[in-house]
Design an enzyme around this catalytic site. Structure first.
Site, PDB file in Angstrom:
ATOM      1  CE  LYS A   1      41.120  54.006 -33.667  1.00 22.41           C
ATOM      2  NZ  LYS A   1      41.360  52.547 -33.550  1.00 22.41           N
TER       3      LYS A   1
ATOM      4  CB  SER B   1      43.431  52.178 -30.242  1.00 22.47           C
ATOM      5  OG  SER B   1      42.908  51.644 -31.445  1.00 22.47           O
TER       6      SER B   1
ATOM      7  CB  SER C   1      41.453  48.833 -31.393  1.00 23.24           C
ATOM      8  OG  SER C   1      42.720  48.805 -30.791  1.00 23.24           O
TER       9      SER C   1
END
Lengths: 95, 487
Positions: free
Chosen positions: B79, B154, B178
């Site tokens: 990420k 997210s 997330s």
């Protein structure tokens, strides 16, 4: 509305973040909506409840007061917007 | 071997160790898939092909020397919230569009030392603030099951990339859901560990008392292998737990007979989609067949979690994001007329709408005269929520329910009303407030989109959660489903 356009300007200044004049109304509406959600907390009486700052109620771990970092000034300043002789440059603060 | 992207880590390990293919060929397979499919999905912000192939070459040398570990030569995507030395680390923001990280996050360092092969950095909501991955400066990521749908957020880029077979494993972070919510929306497995289990060093901070990194993969077993490398004490993170980490694969096969599952009635009430409820019910029935006992429990303060979260998280964010000032790194506006103008315009230009909303809410909640009414009150509510979990988890082993009230919404839907988007995190946010571990596993479909089951455990019970998820996945094949367009 819980937050007025004037308050948006004040909050934006506290956060050092300019807001376009055209966006102020929209932020006032959005922030009021969020605070409306937040105020659902008032349904519950929390007097006497110990505030929980940290999920595991940990204590801050301390370390020995010795230098552990090496000097990386050049590396860390390599991506700064403006530097000169190892200093970060900003607009003149004192005339 | 054209189906390498459907293999588990254990299968890939066997293929690499028996020299059927090399780590370089494996990396090339995934890079070709990224090139073929990511223009549709937009799940990567950066692809690090050259560095990846170099790492794969080193992995091949280790394998040839008989020194391979569990993850040697396994491709991974990070990420874009994790700092990667020499590689752009944008956090999905214009603010950091020019930021080349000068060091590695501890998680990245650990995975490098384990000889994984980094394929690139995945797309995400800006500064991890969002539930759809639409707030990224680099544009929205699409859901591989239906490109009209969001992948969740997210960590939406990581989830979409795994679901589409663009990487076998990825890292994610979870502040209010997330990891779990995009895992559910994309039909993959994702674990949010106990707060403090995985180091936050070099993981760009959103809300420091809630943020936690974790593994995302195609199965619970793969998550366990990834967590084995990610977890552990780190002196560079002052909130890192000193509790020893474990071999998270050791208990995967434990029998589930006698497992006590609590179903909180607040997680099955109004607002839960009927199709989602049916998939969850079927999964619970399957677990009963595996020997689990089920009872109803209550987490009475659940509905206060979102209100408390939207004080605590923005308050911590407004403080954390004050470091982005246009002086030392990140975006700086052109021709500032004075220092205040430099700050105010750099931040106005660098941050997107959702980030600005949260900074303003946090600034307001912490401002003079409002601290007690908002921040302190939210921390007291947080205690009530954590106490609910503690009470229930003294009666049952784990708590189960849906990850989300509905399946992935269409792109654009959530942008109309931020508050409506916030409410979709109603089942995930309480877990972060309590700091507990929870896993999301795929358990079927509703409206042709994936449904995730959430299993919440006691602090540091990651092994138990992975055990339950693994036994479920041994008995079912939902986690083996792949989106038809990305076979």
């Amino acid at each position: 509305m819980l937050i007025t356009p004037n308050e948006v300007m004040k909050i934006a200044h506290l956060a050092r973040m300019s807001v376009d004049h055209d966006d102020v109304e929209r932020y006032a509406k959005d922030l009021s909506g969020i605070l409306g959600l937040v105020e659902q907390m008032n349904q519950v009486d929390v007097r006497g409840i110990e505030p929980m700052a940290h999920p595991l109620d940990m204590c801050q771990r301390l370390r020995a007061d010795v230098v552990t970092e090496v000097n990386q000034r050049d590396t860390l300043q390599a991506h700064a917007p403006a530097v000169e002789r190892g200093l970060f440059l900003v607009p003149k603060v004192i005339e | 071997m054209s189906d390498l992207h459907c293999k588990t880590l254990t299968e890939l390990r066997g293929i690499l160790d028996s020299k059927q293919i090399s780590a370089q060929e494996l990396a090339q397979h995934f890079i070709r898939r990224i090139q073929a499919h990511d223009s549709t999905l937009n799940s990567f912000i950066s692809v690090t092909e050259d560095a990846g192939l170099l790492a794969a070459q080193r992995a091949d040398e280790k394998i040839a020397a008989g020194q391979a570990g569990a993850l040697t030569g396994i491709p991974v995507a990070h990420k874009d919230i994790f700092c990667t030395m020499g590689v752009k680390t944008s956090c999905g923001s214009r603010m950091l569009d020019n930021f080349i990280a000068p060091y590695n996050a501890s998680v990245v360092e650990r995975l490098n030392q384990a000889d994984t092969v980094m394929l690139g950095k995945t797309n995400m909501d800006e500064f991890a603030m969002g539930s759809t991955s639409e707030s990224s400066y680099y544009g929205a990521t699409k859901n591989p099951w239906d490109t009209q749908a969001v992948p969740g957020g997210s960590s939406g880029g990581s989830a979409a990339a795994i679901a589409a077979g663009l990487t076998p494993i990825a890292t994610g972070t979870d502040t209010g859901g997330s990891i779990r919510q995009p895992a559910a929306y994309c039909g993959i497995t994702g674990l949010k560990p106990t707060y403090g289990r995985v180091s936050r060093f070099g993981m760009i901070a959103y809300a420091s008392s809630l943020d936690q990194g974790g593994p995302m993969a195609r199965s619970a077993e793969d998550c366990a292998l990834l967590l084995n490398v990610m977890a552990g004490f780190d002196a560079r993170d002052s909130t890192s737990s000193e509790q020893a980490s474990e071999d998270y694969t050791a208990q995967l096969n434990l029998d589930l007979t006698g497992l006590k599952i609590g179903l909180p009635r607040e997680y099955f009430g109004a607002g839960l989609d009927v199709g989602v409820a049916q998939a969850i019910d079927a999964a619970i029935s399957e677990l009963r067949k595996l020997g689990a006992e089920v009872r109803e429990v209550s987490l009475p303060n659940s509905e206060l979690a979102i209100p408390a979260y939207y004080v605590i998280a923005p308050a911590e964010a407004s403080s954390n994001l004050s470091r982005f000032d246009g002086v030392r790194f990140g975006h700086r506006c052109d021709a500032p007329k004075d220092l205040t103008d430099l700050y105010e315009r750099s931040r106005a230009e660098g941050f997107g709408d959702e980030v600005k909303r949260r900074i303003m809410i946090g600034t307001y909640a912490l401002s003079s005269g409002y601290y007690d009414a908002y921040y302190l009150k939210a921390q007291r509510v947080r205690r009530l929520i954590a106490d609910d979990f503690q009470r229930v988890l003294s009666e049952v082993d784990v708590i189960m329910g849906p990850v989300t009230p509905s399946v992935a919404p269409n792109l654009g839907e959530s942008l109309k009303d931020p508050v409506a988007m916030y409410l979709s995190d109603i089942y995930t946010v309480p877990v972060n407030l309590a700091g507990l571990p929870a896993i999301s596993i795929p358990v079927g479909f509703a409206h042709n989109r994936p449904v995730g089951l959430q299993v919440i455990g006691k602090a540091f019970a990651e092994s138990r959660l992975l055990n339950i998820a693994h036994r479920f996945q041994q008995a079912t094949d939902w986690h083996r489903q792949t989106p038809p367009a990305f076979k």
